[in-house]
Design a protein around this motif. Structure first.
Motif, PDB file in Angstrom:
ATOM      1  N   VAL A 281      -4.520  10.296   9.539  1.00 37.25           N
ATOM      2  CA  VAL A 281      -4.599   8.864   9.301  1.00 37.25           C
ATOM      3  C   VAL A 281      -3.189   8.304   9.218  1.00 37.25           C
ATOM      4  CG1 VAL A 281      -4.707   9.082   6.766  1.00 37.25           C
ATOM      5  CG2 VAL A 281      -5.649   7.052   7.880  1.00 37.25           C
ATOM      6  N   LEU A 282      -2.980   7.156   9.847  1.00 33.45           N
ATOM      7  CA  LEU A 282      -1.672   6.509   9.856  1.00 33.45           C
ATOM      8  C   LEU A 282      -1.620   5.464   8.745  1.00 33.45           C
ATOM      9  CD1 LEU A 282      -1.405   5.999  13.717  1.00 33.45           C
ATOM     10  CD2 LEU A 282      -0.681   7.968  12.349  1.00 33.45           C
ATOM     11  N   ASP A 283      -0.461   5.287   8.156  1.00 33.24           N
ATOM     12  CA  ASP A 283      -0.303   4.340   7.052  1.00 33.24           C
ATOM     13  C   ASP A 283      -0.142   2.938   7.627  1.00 33.24           C
ATOM     14  OD1 ASP A 283       0.196   2.974   4.761  1.00 33.24           O
ATOM     15  OD2 ASP A 283       1.861   4.227   4.084  1.00 33.24           O
ATOM     16  N   GLY A 284      -1.163   2.103   7.490  1.00 31.02           N
ATOM     17  CA  GLY A 284      -1.128   0.755   8.062  1.00 31.02           C
ATOM     18  C   GLY A 284      -0.193  -0.197   7.356  1.00 31.02           C
ATOM     19  N   SER A 285       0.249   0.179   6.165  1.00 28.97           N
ATOM     20  CA  SER A 285       1.200  -0.672   5.425  1.00 28.97           C
ATOM     21  C   SER A 285       2.241   0.244   4.794  1.00 28.97           C
ATOM     22  CB  SER A 285       0.470  -1.481   4.349  1.00 28.97           C
ATOM     23  OG  SER A 285      -0.344  -0.641   3.546  1.00 28.97           O
ATOM     24  N   PRO A 286       3.142   0.812   5.614  1.00 31.56           N
ATOM     25  CA  PRO A 286       4.067   1.844   5.116  1.00 31.56           C
ATOM     26  C   PRO A 286       4.990   1.328   4.023  1.00 31.56           C
ATOM     27  CG  PRO A 286       4.708   1.087   7.317  1.00 31.56           C
ATOM     28  CD  PRO A 286       3.357   0.502   7.036  1.00 31.56           C
ATOM     29  N   THR A 287       5.078   2.127   2.951  1.00 29.19           N
ATOM     30  CA  THR A 287       5.962   1.776   1.832  1.00 29.19           C
ATOM     31  C   THR A 287       6.896   2.926   1.501  1.00 29.19           C
ATOM     32  OG1 THR A 287       4.271   2.544   0.291  1.00 29.19           O
ATOM     33  CG2 THR A 287       4.284   0.193   0.812  1.00 29.19           C
ATOM     34  N   GLY A 288       6.766   4.028   2.207  1.00 30.38           N
ATOM     35  CA  GLY A 288       7.587   5.199   1.925  1.00 30.38           C
ATOM     36  C   GLY A 288       6.840   6.440   2.341  1.00 30.38           C
ATOM     37  N   ASN A 289       7.443   7.608   2.100  1.00 29.50           N
ATOM     38  CA  ASN A 289       6.772   8.839   2.502  1.00 29.50           C
ATOM     39  C   ASN A 289       6.147   9.557   1.320  1.00 29.50           C
ATOM     40  OD1 ASN A 289       8.985   9.811   1.178  1.00 29.50           O
ATOM     41  ND2 ASN A 289       9.753  11.086   2.866  1.00 29.50           N
ATOM     42  N   SER A 290       5.805   8.810   0.262  1.00 28.34           N
ATOM     43  CA  SER A 290       5.172   9.401  -0.912  1.00 28.34           C
ATOM     44  C   SER A 290       3.705   9.700  -0.634  1.00 28.34           C
ATOM     45  CB  SER A 290       5.283   8.453  -2.111  1.00 28.34           C
ATOM     46  OG  SER A 290       4.465   8.901  -3.169  1.00 28.34           O
ATOM     47  N   SER A 291       3.252  10.889  -1.032  1.00 26.69           N
ATOM     48  CA  SER A 291       1.853  11.259  -0.814  1.00 26.69           C
ATOM     49  C   SER A 291       0.937  10.657  -1.866  1.00 26.69           C
ATOM     50  CB  SER A 291       1.712  12.784  -0.837  1.00 26.69           C
ATOM     51  OG  SER A 291       2.138  13.295  -2.094  1.00 26.69           O
ATOM     52  N   SER A 292       1.453   9.806  -2.762  1.00 23.54           N
ATOM     53  CA  SER A 292       0.586   9.167  -3.759  1.00 23.54           C
ATOM     54  C   SER A 292       0.177   7.764  -3.332  1.00 23.54           C
ATOM     55  CB  SER A 292       1.307   9.097  -5.113  1.00 23.54           C
ATOM     56  OG  SER A 292       2.483   8.310  -5.010  1.00 23.54           O
ATOM     57  N   ASP A 293       0.547   7.338  -2.117  1.00 23.59           N
ATOM     58  CA  ASP A 293       0.156   6.025  -1.602  1.00 23.59           C
ATOM     59  C   ASP A 293      -1.136   6.193  -0.812  1.00 23.59           C
ATOM     60  OD1 ASP A 293      -0.147   3.585  -0.420  1.00 23.59           O
ATOM     61  OD2 ASP A 293       1.599   3.751   0.901  1.00 23.59           O
ATOM     62  N   PHE A 294      -2.253   5.711  -1.376  1.00 21.17           N
ATOM     63  CA  PHE A 294      -3.543   5.909  -0.728  1.00 21.17           C
ATOM     64  C   PHE A 294      -4.088   4.625  -0.118  1.00 21.17           C
ATOM     65  CE2 PHE A 294      -3.192   9.390  -3.757  1.00 21.17           C
ATOM     66  CZ  PHE A 294      -3.399  10.465  -2.910  1.00 21.17           C
ATOM     67  N   ASP A 295      -3.210   3.642   0.121  1.00 23.32           N
ATOM     68  CA  ASP A 295      -3.601   2.447   0.857  1.00 23.32           C
ATOM     69  C   ASP A 295      -3.176   2.645   2.313  1.00 23.32           C
ATOM     70  OD1 ASP A 295      -4.206   0.019   1.912  1.00 23.32           O
ATOM     71  OD2 ASP A 295      -2.806  -1.143   0.692  1.00 23.32           O
ATOM     72  N   PHE A 296      -4.113   3.141   3.135  1.00 24.71           N
ATOM     73  CA  PHE A 296      -3.831   3.387   4.548  1.00 24.71           C
ATOM     74  C   PHE A 296      -4.183   2.184   5.418  1.00 24.71           C
ATOM     75  CE2 PHE A 296      -5.433   7.646   2.991  1.00 24.71           C
ATOM     76  CZ  PHE A 296      -4.177   8.190   2.807  1.00 24.71           C
ATOM     77  N   THR A 297      -4.789   1.136   4.861  1.00 20.24           N
ATOM     78  CA  THR A 297      -5.407   0.088   5.663  1.00 20.24           C
ATOM     79  C   THR A 297      -4.382  -0.755   6.412  1.00 20.24           C
ATOM     80  OG1 THR A 297      -5.399  -1.459   3.790  1.00 20.24           O
ATOM     81  CG2 THR A 297      -7.341  -0.070   4.087  1.00 20.24           C
ATOM     82  N   VAL A 298      -4.836  -1.272   7.562  1.00 17.61           N
ATOM     83  CA  VAL A 298      -4.065  -2.282   8.284  1.00 17.61           C
ATOM     84  C   VAL A 298      -4.506  -3.633   7.725  1.00 17.61           C
ATOM     85  CG1 VAL A 298      -3.494  -3.263  10.527  1.00 17.61           C
ATOM     86  CG2 VAL A 298      -4.064  -0.827  10.331  1.00 17.61           C
ATOM     87  N   PRO A 299      -3.638  -4.375   7.046  1.00 14.27           N
ATOM     88  CA  PRO A 299      -4.065  -5.632   6.413  1.00 14.27           C
ATOM     89  C   PRO A 299      -4.591  -6.640   7.438  1.00 14.27           C
ATOM     90  CG  PRO A 299      -1.924  -4.916   5.588  1.00 14.27           C
ATOM     91  CD  PRO A 299      -2.226  -4.058   6.770  1.00 14.27           C
ATOM     92  N   VAL A 300      -5.507  -7.488   6.990  1.00 14.28           N
ATOM     93  CA  VAL A 300      -6.025  -8.555   7.845  1.00 14.28           C
ATOM     94  C   VAL A 300      -4.855  -9.433   8.284  1.00 14.28           C
ATOM     95  CG1 VAL A 300      -7.514 -10.582   7.946  1.00 14.28           C
ATOM     96  CG2 VAL A 300      -8.299  -8.515   6.777  1.00 14.28           C
ATOM     97  N   GLY A 301      -4.782  -9.715   9.589  1.00 13.85           N
ATOM     98  CA  GLY A 301      -3.695 -10.518  10.140  1.00 13.85           C
ATOM     99  C   GLY A 301      -2.501  -9.692  10.582  1.00 13.85           C
ATOM    100  N   SER A 302      -2.518  -8.383  10.312  1.00  8.87           N
ATOM    101  CA  SER A 302      -1.392  -7.514  10.669  1.00  8.87           C
ATOM    102  C   SER A 302      -1.733  -6.688  11.907  1.00  8.87           C
ATOM    103  CB  SER A 302      -1.035  -6.583   9.514  1.00  8.87           C
ATOM    104  OG  SER A 302      -0.595  -7.320   8.394  1.00  8.87           O
ATOM    105  N   THR A 303      -0.667  -6.201  12.565  1.00  8.00           N
ATOM    106  CA  THR A 303      -0.815  -5.381  13.770  1.00  8.00           C
ATOM    107  C   THR A 303      -0.168  -4.026  13.559  1.00  8.00           C
ATOM    108  OG1 THR A 303      -0.805  -7.324  15.210  1.00  8.00           O
ATOM    109  CG2 THR A 303      -0.295  -5.204  16.229  1.00  8.00           C
ATOM    110  N   MET A 304      -0.881  -2.958  13.942  1.00 15.58           N
ATOM    111  CA  MET A 304      -0.297  -1.622  13.943  1.00 15.58           C
ATOM    112  C   MET A 304       0.017  -1.245  15.379  1.00 15.58           C
ATOM    113  SD  MET A 304      -1.881   2.077  12.828  1.00 15.58           S
ATOM    114  CE  MET A 304      -1.675   1.843  11.077  1.00 15.58           C
ATOM    115  N   ASP A 305       1.244  -0.791  15.609  1.00 17.69           N
ATOM    116  CA  ASP A 305       1.687  -0.381  16.941  1.00 17.69           C
ATOM    117  C   ASP A 305       1.767   1.136  17.006  1.00 17.69           C
ATOM    118  OD1 ASP A 305       2.119  -3.099  17.649  1.00 17.69           O
ATOM    119  OD2 ASP A 305       4.033  -3.028  16.570  1.00 17.69           O
ATOM    120  N   SER A 306       1.372   1.697  18.148  1.00 18.16           N
ATOM    121  CA  SER A 306       1.541   3.136  18.336  1.00 18.16           C
ATOM    122  C   SER A 306       3.030   3.451  18.469  1.00 18.16           C
ATOM    123  CB  SER A 306       0.777   3.606  19.571  1.00 18.16           C
ATOM    124  OG  SER A 306       1.372   3.072  20.747  1.00 18.16           O
TER     125      SER A 306
END
Length: 850
Positions: A281-306
C-alpha cells in the motif's frame, strides 16, 4: 474461475522437539472452531466460492522435528493424517503458543505460498486466532503479504532490488487479511490486489485501460455485480496498480476500531517488487517514513502520481459507501469539467402504498462523468432529506419509498460529477400516495327479535376517503348476499335456529381492505311453558333397626424402642427411633453411606423426601444424605451444606453431589457436584468452582497449584465476563478471551491499573516464560512484561507496534524498564537498550537506541 472451490484441510496437533506444551493446551473443539471461522471469512469474501472443510484431525503428539525444521514437521504430520498434497488440499500443524514466545518457532504462523487458488499447501500456527488461520490459508491460495511503503515526500518509489531510503514494512497494510494477525488487525476485507490474483469474482475488480472517471463501491465484494476495485497498468513501467475503498463494512469497521486508528478512504496499492505475490500500500498523504502512520488514504481533492509520473489517480469524492476517482494515463491533461446541468421534465405518479414513481430527462454532463443522481421529496416546499433516493448517473427514473399515505409530495432531481452536485430540477407536480383502507376491527352484532344490528368503528382510510362498506352475512358458515352501506351500521334479518356472523370490509379508491368478523348470534323463538303436573305420592321408607357390630379384638401396642436403637427390616432397610420418638426408615443405600460417615451425622430426624430427577434426600442431626440415579448416596454437611443451601440445594447450578467431601491440603475439603466443585478451607472460606474457570483451575493442578484455594464466588464483570479470586491470584474468563489467571508482580501492576476496567482489558493468555527468568502476559490492550531485575511494565499502543516489528524482547531493545511517562510534547518509554518516544503533534514514534 467462477465455480465454488471447497478445500479439504487435514490438521495435526504437534509439540515440536525442544518446545514445552502450554499450561492450558489448545483443545480439538477450539481447533475445529478456528477452521470454521477461517472458512466463514473466505466464503464471505468470495461469494461462497472458497471454503474449507475438515478432513482428518490428529490430536496432540510429540514430534521428532523441531519448529525450525518446518519441512520435516509437515512431512511427519502428513504421514499421520494421510495428507498427500493433492490440488485444493491443505495441511495445518497446530503447535503450542510457547513455541513462538520461547523463540523456538520463528513465526507466529508460517505457510507455503501457492501458485494458484487450487494449489496444495502446508502451514503451521501457534494460536487459534481466526485471523491467523485465514492469513496462512491465504498463502496456500497463492497470496503474498499485504505490505506498506513510507517515504518523506513521495507516495510511490520504483523498486530496483530495494526501495532505497524509503521504508518498506512487511505486513504493513493493516487493512488487509494478509497483514498482521490479531483480534482486530487481519480481520479486514481482502483487498483488490488479492481479489484480482485469486480471480474468483469476475467484474469485482475492473481493468482500466483509458483515462476517465470511475465509481468504486466500498469493500467487501459481496458478489453483487458492483465494481469494488480498479486495476490500472502504468504505461511507463507496466506495473499493476489497484484502487480500492475502505468504508463502512463489518470487517473494515473492526479494523478501524484498532488502537492504531487506521483511516478509512481511497487506497492505492501495487504489486510489490520486494516479495512474490505480495501487494504494497502506498502512503497517499506522506508525512515521513515512520511505520506508525496508518493514514494511507488519498485525500478527497488530491492526486497520487505513480513513480514514473505516467499514472495519476485523483479522488473526487468518497464516503462510507462509494467513491469517485479520475484516472489519467500518460501526460494528457484532464478536460475542463463543471458541475452537471439540472435534469428537466420531472414527473411523478403514486399508484402503490407509500411509494411514488419519478421520471426525468438527463441534464448536461458538462465535460465530466455523472456518477449519481439524487431524488428529493418535499412537503409544502420543505425538502425531506431522510426520504432521498440515490440512483446511478445514467438513470432516468426512480422509485421513492417510505412516503406517508395521504400526504402530497413534489420531487426534484440533481446530478453529481467529479466537480460536485449541479442545480436541482424544477419540482414535479404534487402527487399523494395512498393505500386501500385498514382492517375493520371486530364488528358487534346485537339481536332484537329476528333483526340483527351490526355496528363497527371506521378503520384508517390510508390516504383515500372510504366510499362504502360491504357487510356479508354468513348463515351456519355459508355466505349470503352482501349488504352495501356508507355508514358504520347495518341491519339484517335472521332465521330461527341458525348461527349468523357478519364480515365487514371498507372500500376506497385504492381497493377493499381486510374484513373484520362479528360475534355469533342465534335467534331462538320463545317456548310455551309445560302443563302443571301434580307431584307423586311418596310412600315412607321401611326402616330396619341397626345391628350392633361384633367387638373388635385389640392388639396390645409394641414396647417402645430406645432412641437410636436400629431394627433391620426384611427389605434391607433399617428403622430408627428419631429423637422425637417417631420411627424413621433409612433405605439400604442411604444406610451404607450413613455407616461410612461415622457417628458425626447423629440420628435421622425424618423419612427420606422424593426430589426431582429421581433423587431423594434424608436429613440427619448432623447433615444430609442425597441419592440420585447413577450417582449413589453422598453425605453433605458442615460449611459445604451451608453453601449448598444458599445456592438452592439440588435445584441450583450445582445439581446433585457426586462424591462425599474429600480431605485436601491445609485442613481443607472438596466435594464434587454435577455442576462443579465446592471447596472449603479455614483460611479461604467455602466457594464453588465451575465452568471454564473450573477447567482452567483443573489444568493448573487444582488447589495444589500456585492459585491455592478459591476465596470468592465468580463475580460478574464488564462485557459478560467473570472473575474469581484465589489465594494466589485471580482467574478471569470471557467468551472472547477464554480463562486466564493473573497473579504475582504482573497481577500487582494489573491491579494498580484498575484491573479489567483499565486500558489493558482482559487477559488473553497466561503468563509465558521468557529468557533470563522473564515472563510476559498478553492482554486485550497490550502486553505486560516482568523480569526479576526490572519489575513489571506494560507495552502497548504505538510503542507496542514498533516493539513488535523490531522483534519484542529479543530485539535490540531488550526488556522494558519503565512504564510510559510524560515528556514535553508527548510520551516516552525506556527499555534495556534505549528509549521510544511518541510525539503528540505528529503521532510519530522516534527511536533512541543506546
Amino acid at each position: 474461475m467462477n465455480a465454488a472451490v471447497p478445500h479439504k484441510v487435514s490438521i495435526a496437533m504437534a509439540v515440536p522437539a525442544g518446545v514445552a506444551q502450554d499450561a492450558a493446551p489448545v483443545t480439538t473443539p477450539q481447533v475445529q472452531t478456528a477452521l470454521e471461522q477461517a472458512s466463514d471469512y473466505w466464503s464471505a469474501q468470495t461469494g461462497g466460492r472458497i471454503s474449507f472443510t475438515l478432513g482428518a484431525i490428529v490430536p496432540w503428539y510429540t514430534s521428532t522435528a523441531t519448529c525450525a525444521d518446518y519441512s520435516s514437521l509437515w512431512s511427519e504430520a502428513a504421514k499421520r493424517t494421510g495428507f498427500t498434497y493433492a490440488p485444493d488440499e491443505n495441511l495445518i500443524v497446530v503447535v503450542p503458543a510457547r513455541g513462538y514466545y520461547s523463540g523456538a518457532c520463528d513465526s507466529y504462523g508460517k505457510g507455503t505460498i501457492g501458485n494458484t487458488v487450487h494449489s496444495s499447501g502446508a502451514l503451521y500456527v501457534t494460536d487459534v486466532e481466526p485471523s491467523l488461520w485465514a492469513h496462512e490459508l491465504g498463502h496456500n491460495l497463492s497470496l503474498g503479504h499485504a505490505n506498506a511503503l513510507y517515504d518523506t515526500t513521495r507516495s510511490d518509489v520504483v523498486y530496483s532490488g530495494s526501495y532505497g531510503a524509503s521504508r518498506w514494512v512487511n505486513y504493513g497494510d493493516v487493512w488487509d487479511v494478509m497483514s498482521y494477525s490479531s483480534s482486530t488487525i487481519g480481520h479486514g476485507n481482502l483487498g483488490a490486489a488479492g481479489q484480482d490474483r485469486l480471480g474468483v469474482l469476475p467484474g469485482g475488480v475492473r481493468k482500466v485501460v483509458t483515462s476517465g472517471t470511475y465509481r468504486i463501491d466500498a469493500l467487501p465484494v459481496a458478489d453483487d455485480g458492483a465494481v469494488h476495485g480498479l486495476k490500472v497498468t502504468d504505461p511507463a513501467t507496466n506495473g499493476s496498480y489497484f484502487v480500492e475503498l475502505r468504508g463502512d463494512s463489518r470487517a473494515d469497521d473492526l479494523v478501524a476500531s484498532d488502537w492504531r486508528k487506521p483511516t478509512k478512504g481511497v487506497l492505492v496499492t501495487k504489486a510489490d517488487g520486494a516479495e512474490a505475490h505480495a501487494s504494497v500500500v502506498l502512503d497517499g498523504s506522506p508525512t515521513g517514513n515512520s511505520s506508525s502512520d496508518f493514514d494511507f488514504t488519498v485525500p478527497v481533492g488530491s492526486t497520487m502520481d505513480s513513480a514514473s509520473g505516467k499514472l495519476h489517480v485523483t479522488v473526487i469524492s468518497a464516503d462510507g459507501r462509494s467513491a469517485t476517482v479520475r484516472v489519467v494515463l500518460g501526460d494528457a491533461d484532464a478536460p475542463t469539467v463543471t458541475v452537471p446541468g439540472a435534469p428537466s421534465s420531472v414527473t411523478a405518479s403514486a399508484t402503490t402504498s407509500g411509494t411514488a414513481s419519478v421520471t426525468w430527462t438527463l441534464g448536461a454532463a458538462n465535460g465530466g462523468t455523472v456518477t449519481e443522481q439524487t431524488v428529493t421529496p418535499a412537503v409544502d416546499g420543505v425538502p425531506q432529506p431522510g426520504l432521498q433516493t440515490v440512483v446511478p448517473g445514467t438513470a432516468t427514473s426512480a422509485t421513492v419509498s417510505g412516503l406517508t399515505n395521504g400526504t402530497a409530495y413534489t420531487f426534484t432531481v440533481k446530478a453529481e460529477n467529479e466537480k460536485g452536485y449541479g442545480a436541482a430540477s424544477t419540482p414535479s407536480a404534487p402527487v399523494t400516495p395512498a393505500d386501500r383502507p385498514g382492517a375493520v376491527a371486530t364488528p358487534v352484532a346485537v339481536l332484537s327479535g329476528t333483526t340483527a344490528t351490526i355496528t363497527w368503528a371506521a378503520p384508517q382510510d390510508n390516504g383515500a376517503a372510504i366510499t362504502s362498506y360491504a357487510v356479508t352475512p354468513s348463515r351456519d358458515g355459508a355466505a349470503l348476499a352482501p349488504i352495501t352501506t356508507r355508514t358504520t351500521t347495518a341491519t339484517a334479518t335472521v332465521e330461527a335456529g341458525a348461527d349468523y356472523t357478519f364480515s365487514v370490509a371498507a372500500t376506497n379508491s385504492r381497493g377493499t381492505g381486510t374484513a373484520g368478523v362479528s360475534n355469533v348470534v342465534r335467534y331462538r323463538p320463545p317456548v310455551a311453558p309445560p302443563p302443571a303436573v301434580s307431584p307423586p305420592v311418596v310412600e315412607p321408607p321401611v326402616v330396619t333397626p341397626p345391628v350392633a357390630p361384633a367387638p373388635t379384638p385389640v392388639t396390645p401396642a409394641p414396647a417402645p424402642q430406645t432412641p437410636g436403637n436400629p431394627v433391620r427390616n426384611a427389605d434391607g432397610s433399617t428403622t430408627y427411633v428419631a429423637p422425637s420418638g417417631a420411627r424413621v426408615v433409612v433405605a439400604a443405600d442411604v444406610h451404607a453411606a450413613y455407616t461410612a460417615a461415622g457417628p458425626g451425622l447423629g440420628l435421622p430426624t425424618g423419612d427420606a423426601l422424593a426430589l426431582t430427577r429421581g433423587g431423594s434426600v434424608q436429613r440427619f442431626e448432623g447433615g444430609l444424605i442425597y441419592t440420585a440415579p447413577a450417582l449413589g448416596a453422598h453425605v453433605v454437611r458442615g460449611a459445604v451444606e451451608d453453601l449448598f443451601a444458599a445456592k438452592g440445594w439440588e435445584n441450583s447450578s450445582l445439581g446433585y453431589p457426586t462424591s462425599d467431601a474429600i480431605a485436601v491440603k491445609g485442613s481443607g475439603v472438596v466435594q464434587r457436584f454435577q455442576g462443579g466443585l465446592v471447596y472449603s478451607a479455614p483460611t479461604a472460606g467455602t466457594h464453588e468452582v465451575r465452568g471454564a474457570i473450573g477447567e482452567a483451575f483443573a489444568a493448573r493442578g487444582w488447589e495444589n497449584s500456585t492459585l491455592g484455594f478459591p476465596t470468592s464466588e465468580e463475580i460478574a464483570t464488564k462485557a459478560g465476563g467473570v472473575v474469581q479470586r484465589y489465594q494466589g491470584g485471580l482467574m478471569y474468563w470471557t467468551a472472547a478471551t477464554g480463562a486466564h489467571d493473573v497473579r504475582g508482580s504482573i497481577g500487582d501492576l494489573y491491579a494498580a491499573r484498575g484491573w479489567e476496567n483499565s486500558a489493558a482489558g482482559y487477559p488473553t493468555s497466561d503468563e509465558i516464560p521468557l529468557r533470563d527468568g522473564g515472563r510476559v502476559q498478553r492482554f486485550q490492550g497490550g502486553l505486560t512484561y516482568w523480569t526479576p531485575a526490572l519489575g513489571a511494565h506494560d507495552v502497548s499502543g504505538s510503542f507496542g507496534v514498533t516493539y513488535a516489528v523490531e522483534g519484542w524482547e529479543g530485539s535490540r531493545w531488550g526488556y522494558p524498564r519503565s512504564d510510559e511517562y510524560a515528556v514535553p510534547g508527548g510520551v516516552r518509554q525506556d527499555y534495556e537498550h534505549g528509549s521510544l518516544s511518541w510525539d503528540r503533534a505528529t503521532g510519530r514514534v522516534t527511536q533512541s537506541p543506546r
